[in-house]
Design a protein around this motif. Structure first.
Motif, mmCIF file in Angstrom:
data_model
loop_
_atom_site.group_PDB
_atom_site.id
_atom_site.type_symbol
_atom_site.label_atom_id
_atom_site.label_comp_id
_atom_site.label_asym_id
_atom_site.label_seq_id
_atom_site.Cartn_x
_atom_site.Cartn_y
_atom_site.Cartn_z
ATOM 1 N N GLY A 6 0.597 -1.330 -0.229
ATOM 2 C CA GLY A 6 0.016 -0.237 -0.260
ATOM 3 C C GLY A 6 0.624 1.156 -0.153
ATOM 4 N N LEU A 7 0.385 2.160 0.944
ATOM 5 C CA LEU A 7 0.906 3.296 0.490
ATOM 6 C C LEU A 7 1.777 3.363 1.362
ATOM 7 N N LEU A 8 3.039 4.391 1.032
ATOM 8 C CA LEU A 8 4.622 4.974 1.674
ATOM 9 C C LEU A 8 3.731 5.254 3.472
ATOM 10 N N VAL A 9 3.319 6.293 2.993
ATOM 11 C CA VAL A 9 2.630 7.420 3.633
ATOM 12 C C VAL A 9 2.306 6.352 4.869
ATOM 13 N N ASP A 10 0.774 5.586 4.693
ATOM 14 C CA ASP A 10 0.573 5.288 6.083
ATOM 15 C C ASP A 10 1.791 3.909 6.569
ATOM 16 N N TYR A 11 2.059 3.338 6.382
ATOM 17 C CA TYR A 11 3.767 2.393 6.711
ATOM 18 C C TYR A 11 4.524 3.859 7.893
ATOM 19 N N ILE A 12 4.386 4.234 7.440
ATOM 20 C CA ILE A 12 5.638 6.037 7.476
ATOM 21 C C ILE A 12 4.589 6.273 9.188
ATOM 22 N N LYS A 13 3.348 5.483 9.381
ATOM 23 C CA LYS A 13 2.433 6.187 10.349
ATOM 24 C C LYS A 13 2.461 4.997 11.066
ATOM 25 N N LYS A 14 2.617 4.121 10.658
ATOM 26 C CA LYS A 14 2.081 2.386 11.376
ATOM 27 C C LYS A 14 3.550 2.642 12.503
ATOM 28 N N VAL A 15 4.780 2.561 11.885
ATOM 29 C CA VAL A 15 6.073 2.548 12.536
ATOM 30 C C VAL A 15 6.545 3.340 13.078
ATOM 31 N N LYS A 16 5.539 4.959 12.974
ATOM 32 C CA LYS A 16 5.975 6.123 13.872
ATOM 33 C C LYS A 16 7.128 7.156 13.086
ATOM 34 N N ALA A 17 7.862 7.328 11.942
ATOM 35 C CA ALA A 17 8.753 7.687 11.011
ATOM 36 C C ALA A 17 8.126 8.883 10.446
ATOM 37 N N ASN A 18 9.230 10.198 11.100
ATOM 38 C CA ASN A 18 8.597 11.148 10.336
ATOM 39 C C ASN A 18 9.759 11.666 9.221
ATOM 40 N N PHE A 19 10.533 10.879 8.496
ATOM 41 C CA PHE A 19 11.438 11.309 7.471
ATOM 42 C C PHE A 19 11.332 9.928 6.249
ATOM 43 N N VAL A 20 11.464 10.256 5.461
ATOM 44 C CA VAL A 20 11.267 9.424 3.967
ATOM 45 C C VAL A 20 13.515 9.644 3.687
ATOM 46 N N ILE A 21 14.320 8.960 3.563
ATOM 47 C CA ILE A 21 15.219 9.101 2.532
ATOM 48 C C ILE A 21 15.395 8.766 1.503
ATOM 49 N N ARG A 22 15.608 9.502 0.208
ATOM 50 C CA ARG A 22 15.907 8.889 -0.852
ATOM 51 C C ARG A 22 17.786 9.160 -1.956
ATOM 52 N N GLY A 23 17.632 8.281 -2.006
ATOM 53 C CA GLY A 23 19.623 8.962 -2.877
ATOM 54 C C GLY A 23 18.680 10.042 -3.628
ATOM 55 N N LEU A 24 19.473 10.375 -4.684
ATOM 56 C CA LEU A 24 19.383 11.639 -5.685
ATOM 57 C C LEU A 24 21.479 11.276 -6.669
ATOM 58 N N ARG A 25 20.889 10.912 -8.117
ATOM 59 C CA ARG A 25 21.329 9.845 -8.802
ATOM 60 C C ARG A 25 21.483 11.349 -9.795
ATOM 61 N N ALA A 26 21.495 11.114 -10.594
ATOM 62 C CA ALA A 26 21.345 12.085 -12.023
ATOM 63 C C ALA A 26 20.580 12.890 -11.879
ATOM 64 N N MET A 27 19.897 14.412 -12.532
ATOM 65 C CA MET A 27 19.601 14.945 -13.084
ATOM 66 C C MET A 27 17.590 14.495 -13.021
ATOM 67 N N SER A 28 18.132 13.214 -13.944
ATOM 68 C CA SER A 28 17.258 12.915 -14.292
ATOM 69 C C SER A 28 16.145 11.677 -13.275
ATOM 70 N N ASP A 29 17.150 11.990 -12.230
ATOM 71 C CA ASP A 29 16.050 11.081 -10.501
ATOM 72 C C ASP A 29 14.889 12.594 -10.321
ATOM 73 N N PHE A 30 15.418 13.840 -10.663
ATOM 74 C CA PHE A 30 14.422 15.164 -10.026
ATOM 75 C C PHE A 30 13.413 14.657 -9.926
ATOM 76 N N GLU A 31 12.853 14.819 -11.515
ATOM 77 C CA GLU A 31 11.248 15.064 -11.779
ATOM 78 C C GLU A 31 10.590 13.915 -10.784
ATOM 79 N N TYR A 32 11.079 12.362 -11.080
ATOM 80 C CA TYR A 32 10.441 11.614 -10.047
ATOM 81 C C TYR A 32 10.236 11.525 -9.014
ATOM 82 N N GLU A 33 11.028 11.966 -8.650
ATOM 83 C CA GLU A 33 11.666 12.060 -7.049
ATOM 84 C C GLU A 33 10.880 13.214 -7.063
ATOM 85 N N PHE A 34 10.919 14.475 -7.038
ATOM 86 C CA PHE A 34 10.304 15.582 -6.996
ATOM 87 C C PHE A 34 8.787 15.461 -6.416
ATOM 88 N N GLN A 35 8.184 14.428 -7.392
ATOM 89 C CA GLN A 35 6.759 13.882 -7.808
ATOM 90 C C GLN A 35 5.921 13.090 -6.545
#
Ligand code: PNS
Length: 163
Positions: A73-102
């Protein structure tokens, strides 16, 4: 003081040195990181979720502040379940940016108490992705620069490459 817990979500099919670079650097910022493999995404996976979790466990068995899990299911629901407030994502090149930003914008719209923290991949791993690793391995090429030895072994087994 409350613990800083972050979720590092992804497909991890399979985990690469690029992922591990982000994880180790993330551990300098967060008290605990939960690596969470998404179960229900559209991408066709090479390894089952269980195989992926097993490989990650083998690599990170000494890391007490890392938990390995999977979610539906949704990442936001999982985050709530495990009581986390942050998500980490790696950015490689500019090409990752649009998808990650969205993705970060959608997640934050769904849950305003969370933030996505982006880390630039170290230059040595800029070009490493699970997809290219699988492609190289499928043609019998060496992936030892890109993935830990246990993952390399599993890739060889999957593609039935003689050692
Ligand atoms: O490693 P990946 O495949 O780029 O990871 C993508 C992942 C798993 C982080 C993303 O697809 C995800 O969070 N999926 C869960 C479903 C969800 O919450 N979607 C809303 C965000 S657009």
């Amino acid at each position: 003081m409350s613990k800083r817990i972050a979720v590092y979500p992804g497909s991890f099919d399979p985990i690469t040195y690029g992922h591990l670079d982000i994880l180790y650097r993330g551990l300098r910022i967060f008290d605990k990181i939960i690596i969470a493999i998404a179960r229900n995404i559209e991408k066709k996976a090479l390894f089952t979720v269980e195989e992926r979790m097993e490989m990650i466990r083998e690599v990170l068995e000494d890391q007490k502040n890392v938990l390995i899990d999977s979610f539906d299911g949704l990442l936001v629901d999982y985050i709530k379940k495990v009581k986390a407030n942050f998500v980490i994502r790696g950015l490689r090149a500019m090409s990752d940016f649009e998808y990650e930003f969205q993705m970060a914008s959608v997640n934050r719209t769904l849950n305003q108490t969370m933030d996505t923290i982006f880390m630039m991949t170290s230059k040595d791993f800029f070009f490493v992705s699970s997809r290219t690793v699988k492609e190289v391995a499928s043609f019998g090429g060496s992936v030892k620069e890109f993935v830990p030895p246990n993952v390399e072994k599993r890739l060889k087994e999957k593609f039935k490459v003689q050692p």
